[in-house]
Motif scaffolding. Structure first.
Motif, PDB file in Angstrom:
ATOM      1  N   TRP A  46       7.642   7.126 -27.860  1.00  0.00           N
ATOM      2  CA  TRP A  46       8.682   8.341 -27.479  1.00  0.00           C
ATOM      3  C   TRP A  46      10.102   8.084 -27.940  1.00  0.00           C
ATOM      4  O   TRP A  46      10.689   9.319 -28.217  1.00  0.00           O
ATOM      5  N   ILE A  47      10.472   7.063 -28.280  1.00  0.00           N
ATOM      6  CA  ILE A  47      11.725   6.944 -28.786  1.00  0.00           C
ATOM      7  C   ILE A  47      11.815   7.256 -30.268  1.00  0.00           C
ATOM      8  O   ILE A  47      12.471   7.961 -30.862  1.00  0.00           O
ATOM      9  N   VAL A  48      10.654   6.644 -31.093  1.00  0.00           N
ATOM     10  CA  VAL A  48      10.447   7.516 -32.304  1.00  0.00           C
ATOM     11  C   VAL A  48      10.443   8.781 -32.552  1.00  0.00           C
ATOM     12  O   VAL A  48      11.086   9.464 -33.286  1.00  0.00           O
ATOM     13  N   PHE A  49       9.551   9.622 -31.567  1.00  0.00           N
ATOM     14  CA  PHE A  49       9.398  10.844 -31.577  1.00  0.00           C
ATOM     15  C   PHE A  49      10.762  11.441 -31.229  1.00  0.00           C
ATOM     16  O   PHE A  49      11.354  12.759 -31.866  1.00  0.00           O
ATOM     17  N   TYR A  50      11.797  11.165 -30.363  1.00  0.00           N
ATOM     18  CA  TYR A  50      13.015  11.655 -30.035  1.00  0.00           C
ATOM     19  C   TYR A  50      13.834  11.626 -31.275  1.00  0.00           C
ATOM     20  O   TYR A  50      14.512  12.701 -31.517  1.00  0.00           O
ATOM     21  N   TYR A  51      13.777  10.862 -32.083  1.00  0.00           N
ATOM     22  CA  TYR A  51      14.561  10.727 -33.446  1.00  0.00           C
ATOM     23  C   TYR A  51      14.126  11.433 -34.721  1.00  0.00           C
ATOM     24  O   TYR A  51      14.710  12.101 -35.376  1.00  0.00           O
ATOM     25  N   ILE A 101      -2.248   5.037 -23.285  1.00  0.00           N
ATOM     26  CA  ILE A 101      -2.848   5.577 -24.505  1.00  0.00           C
ATOM     27  C   ILE A 101      -2.951   7.030 -24.477  1.00  0.00           C
ATOM     28  O   ILE A 101      -2.811   7.847 -25.316  1.00  0.00           O
ATOM     29  N   ASP A 102      -3.391   7.776 -23.410  1.00  0.00           N
ATOM     30  CA  ASP A 102      -3.301   9.112 -23.388  1.00  0.00           C
ATOM     31  C   ASP A 102      -2.136   9.826 -23.117  1.00  0.00           C
ATOM     32  O   ASP A 102      -1.918  11.026 -23.707  1.00  0.00           O
ATOM     33  N   LEU A 103      -0.916   9.267 -22.745  1.00  0.00           N
ATOM     34  CA  LEU A 103       0.298  10.053 -22.832  1.00  0.00           C
ATOM     35  C   LEU A 103       1.145   9.365 -23.778  1.00  0.00           C
ATOM     36  O   LEU A 103       2.084   9.844 -24.254  1.00  0.00           O
ATOM     37  N   SER A 104       0.795   8.095 -24.788  1.00  0.00           N
ATOM     38  CA  SER A 104       1.531   7.721 -25.660  1.00  0.00           C
ATOM     39  C   SER A 104       0.734   6.503 -26.288  1.00  0.00           C
ATOM     40  O   SER A 104       0.386   5.813 -25.293  1.00  0.00           O
ATOM     41  N   PRO A 105       0.667   6.331 -27.468  1.00  0.00           N
ATOM     42  CA  PRO A 105       0.800   6.883 -28.743  1.00  0.00           C
ATOM     43  C   PRO A 105       0.162   7.812 -29.393  1.00  0.00           C
ATOM     44  O   PRO A 105       0.664   8.521 -30.210  1.00  0.00           O
ATOM     45  N   LEU A 106      -1.200   8.357 -28.737  1.00  0.00           N
ATOM     46  CA  LEU A 106      -1.840   9.046 -29.121  1.00  0.00           C
ATOM     47  C   LEU A 106      -1.198  10.475 -29.539  1.00  0.00           C
ATOM     48  O   LEU A 106      -1.238  10.955 -30.723  1.00  0.00           O
TER      49      LEU A 106
END
Length: 184
Positions: A46-51, A101-106
């Motif tokens: 989610w941090i990666v996604f944010y950026y 797994i279901d909420l992150s990272p998939l």
């Protein structure tokens, strides 16, 4: 006459199962290296996604991700309930048993693919590659770490799901946004 549990009995069994899960989680999961691994693999994507997320495409990407999360949780819970697999370590003792797994990272990986591969042809290709990687790389890694235990499940069974889930959800999102444009 056959015996079956009443709704009240099922509610009591559910309460007792939840209590047992909480006790098990406190005794065997919380603060272990596996639990910390789960925490990290939950937060980092989610941090990666944010950026990396394109803010202009955020409504589409988040709708896509939300639909995927709902589908992934549903399929994962069905598999768990049918005794096809289980996850011995949990982020939390209640809620979706496989939430990390279901909420992150998939879904995060799938959402970034949705963003970076806008052409259908490219998206289908990357979905196939991702499906292969999830089935034949990530699942064995999770097994070797003791985080995922297949019971009546083989890696190749998941391949069509890993490929079709992102494709179907992309089709649904594209249809929603096309319909919305026609209405305005």
């Amino acid at each position: 006459m056959s015996y079956y549990p009443s709704d009240e009995q099922l509610a009591q069994m559910t309460k007792e199962l939840t209590q047992a899960r909480l006790e098990n989680w406190l005794a065997t999961d919380l603060l272990t290296w596996q639990w910390w691994f789960i925490v990290v693999t939950f937060i980092i994507p989610w941090i990666v996604f944010y950026y990396l997320a394109d803010r202009k495409q955020l409504p589409k990407i988040l709708l896509y991700g939300t639909l995927l999360i709902l589908l992934i949780i549903t399929l994962d819970l069905v598999g768990f309930e049918l005794g096809l697999w289980y996850y011995p370590f949990k982020l939390l003792p209640v809620g979706p048993l496989t939430g990390y797994i279901d909420l992150s990272p998939l879904p995060v990986i799938y959402m970034l693919e949705y963003q970076y591969f806008p052409r259908w042809k490219d998206f289908v290709k990357v979905s196939i590659v991702t499906g292969i990687v999830f089935s034949f790389c990530f699942e064995p890694i999770l097994i070797s770490l003791g985080l995922y235990i297949p019971i009546r499940w083989e890696h190749h069974y998941g391949l069509p799901f890993y490929i079709l889930m992102p494709i179907l959800m992309r089709g649904a999102v594209e249809k929603v946004f096309t319909s919305a444009k026609k209405q305005s």
